[in-house]
Design a protein around this motif. Sequence first.
Motif, PDB file in Angstrom:
ATOM      1  N   ALA A 514       2.944  10.897   6.428  1.00  0.00           N
ATOM      2  CA  ALA A 514       4.028   9.954   6.147  1.00  0.00           C
ATOM      3  C   ALA A 514       5.390  10.535   6.530  1.00  0.00           C
ATOM      4  N   SER A 517       6.237  10.272  10.246  1.00  0.00           N
ATOM      5  CA  SER A 517       6.475   8.938  10.799  1.00  0.00           C
ATOM      6  C   SER A 517       7.936   8.799  11.236  1.00  0.00           C
ATOM      7  N   THR A 520      10.412   7.109   8.709  1.00  0.00           N
ATOM      8  CA  THR A 520      10.732   7.744   7.423  1.00  0.00           C
ATOM      9  C   THR A 520      12.113   8.374   7.480  1.00  0.00           C
ATOM     10  N   LYS A 524      13.644   7.867   1.831  1.00  0.00           N
ATOM     11  CA  LYS A 524      12.236   7.505   1.676  1.00  0.00           C
ATOM     12  C   LYS A 524      11.383   8.752   1.516  1.00  0.00           C
ATOM     13  N   ALA A 525      11.754   9.828   2.201  1.00  0.00           N
ATOM     14  CA  ALA A 525      11.006  11.083   2.107  1.00  0.00           C
ATOM     15  C   ALA A 525      11.015  11.620   0.681  1.00  0.00           C
ATOM     16  N   LEU A 528       8.552   9.697  -1.338  1.00  0.00           N
ATOM     17  CA  LEU A 528       7.174  10.073  -1.021  1.00  0.00           C
ATOM     18  C   LEU A 528       6.801  11.408  -1.663  1.00  0.00           C
TER      19      LEU A 528
END
Length: 759
Positions: A514, A517, A520, A524-525, A528
């Motif tokens: 992820a 990507s 990302t 967002k990281a 996650l």
Amino acid sequence: MGDPGSEMIESVPPAGPEASEATTDENEDDIQFVSILFPKMPKRQGDFLRFLNVKKVKTDTESSNNKSQCELSKSKEPNFKYVEQPITEENPSCSSKEETDNLVLPDCWNEKQALMFTEQYKWLEIKEGKLGCKDCSAVRHLGSKAEKHVHVSKEWIAYLVTPNGSNKTTRQASLRKKIREHDVSKAHGKIQDLLKESINDSISNLVHKQNNKNIDATVKVFNTVYSLVKHNRPLSDIEGAVELQEKNGEVNCLNTRYSATRIAEHIAKEMKMKIFKNIIEENAKICIIIDEASTVSKKSTLVIYLQCTVHSAPTPVMLFVALKELMSTTAEYIFNTVLSTLNDCGFTDEYLKANLIAFCSDGANTVLGKKSRVATKLLENFPKIIIWNCLNYRLHLSLDDSISEIKQVNHFKLFLDKIYSIYHQSNKNQNKLLETVAKDLEIEIIKIGRVMGPRWAACSLQAATAVWHAYPVLYMHFSNSHSGLAKRLANINFLQDLALMIDILEEFSLLSTALQSRSTNIQKAQKLIKRTIRALENLKIGTGKHESQIEGLIKSDKFKDIPFNKNNKFNALPRSMLLENIIEHMHLRLVSDRNHNESIFDYFDLLESSAWPYEEVTSPWIAGEKKLFHLCEILKYEIDLSDFREFVNNNIKSNNVSIPTTIQKAKKIVNTIAINNAEAERGFNLMNIICTRVRNSLTIDHISDLMTINLLGKELTDWDATPFVKSWSNCNHRLATDTRVRQKSTKTYENQLAIWNLQ
């Protein structure tokens, strides 16, 4: 060949029958003109001019030229008289006079001489004491009128013609000869023809119109080279491709790998020039990503990428900049290489100070160390940029830190490495295995790699899963050859440890994939990472997917031949301690930000309404506005305060609201910050595809050009080669139909031809 001095100076009596045609008055006027231009001419110089006149009589064409030049001399008589008179009396052209007065003349000419030559030779211009041809400078190349051994003089194009000789007289004669030779040269004559044809059109358009046929043929060659590069084929393949085109009726002189290499260089250069020029004109914010690796020929290289925000793209764009050879791996050398490469692409230091917002690399000490490293030098030159350590690398370090603190994990790792060495370093063992296992299981065993080595977590998961799938086969094989390994596999503790490690590595692999990507971003990281930490906390309390399958597997027919037991000699992994260590190191490596006193995520959260503490948010939000000033400094972009207040007010009332323009731009700039160097890793994968053991003679610059076309170029169906061919032609390169090339030798196959001659 005659010189211009002899056609303007008729004081020396011409040889042959032409002498009787000249009158006494003409001779007197000529002598008067000579005394003006060349006072006190020595006898040797006079003899030299007489020799030139005699030489001109020897050919019929030159004899006719002399007559026309005599007539030209008569027509110039008023101008000669004008030279002797005061300038104010004759009222000459103001532009000619002003130009002559402001010129820096050759050291052997005066103003009157310069005026006379520039009036007779309309193409002649003087710049900084040197001569040039304004017509040749305007056209620059002959295009379709090019012939073998006919070239436009670079010196006349660039205004670099200077006199030769040790004294004034010989220097004057040198200039006259050079002017005359250029005036009657074949290349200059073709330039004049082009100018006459371009009365109703510009020079460049005229040349391109005349070159349509040549350009079309060259476009086919460019398309061939482009296709070879996009498919990672050797450029030597162009010889076969062009041979096929010639078989189909195409004439082509750009048919060697050397020509293909030059064409690839030109395409890459033009691509970079256009793309980076547009980025600079947009004043786009950028983030630098670098990484180091070695080629197949053991050369250290540095790959440089840029991530930037442009108006035409909704998300940040990742651009390959260059692949550079590192003669030294010191921080100073790497820093200078990065800076000089960006400067060569047009990114000046001023631009970088205003628009560079972040720098991302892996955690190598040379790059991100605390003292005298690349990141430190960047901060010294460009303050307030964000130094970001690759999240995938930090994820790998968090797992390594946990393993190093627990001895049992190292034993587990060493055992799997032993299996790897058995099947990857001995062909004999692989052949024995092929005799006893099915094809699908053999493929799984070949996948066994080094677990938790210097690679992504997904690779470690693949290796551990391969052991899981091939477990019964491995036991049967080891029980005949490696009894110690067989006993280890028969220990139920080992099977439980393997299941636990697969469950842990699955979470790491999911997170690693992820993070790699392209969609990302930095916010967002973080979400996650926190989600993965919660999953590991749940695993600590409960049981993992593979752990829950152990009892069923032991009872299954697949595992019935394995006599499982609990041998205390092989202790099981301390499950709770291992998970606690992993969670702790993930917090330390991935969530905490030790590079800043206050986490930059607190500032970035101002742009994400979902992260606001709504119990504290009011309109206007004073605490948020105080942070807004620091956010603008980090992003090097001014967010309008009115837009921010409108953004806050709208989100308090409703969630589905339009976002103001400056807030949208700020969000895009935040997304510009690269969170990992996965793109650099992809670049190195492409480098290894291009530079194979067969093509290891490629230079780093050539590899960089091929990578540029591959990574930045459009697909062949969408790519238009015509602009690149035109710029190629403007650089004085030969087109595909140029005949000024050495004919390639043809291969003879006598034996093969003899077969076809049988009757």
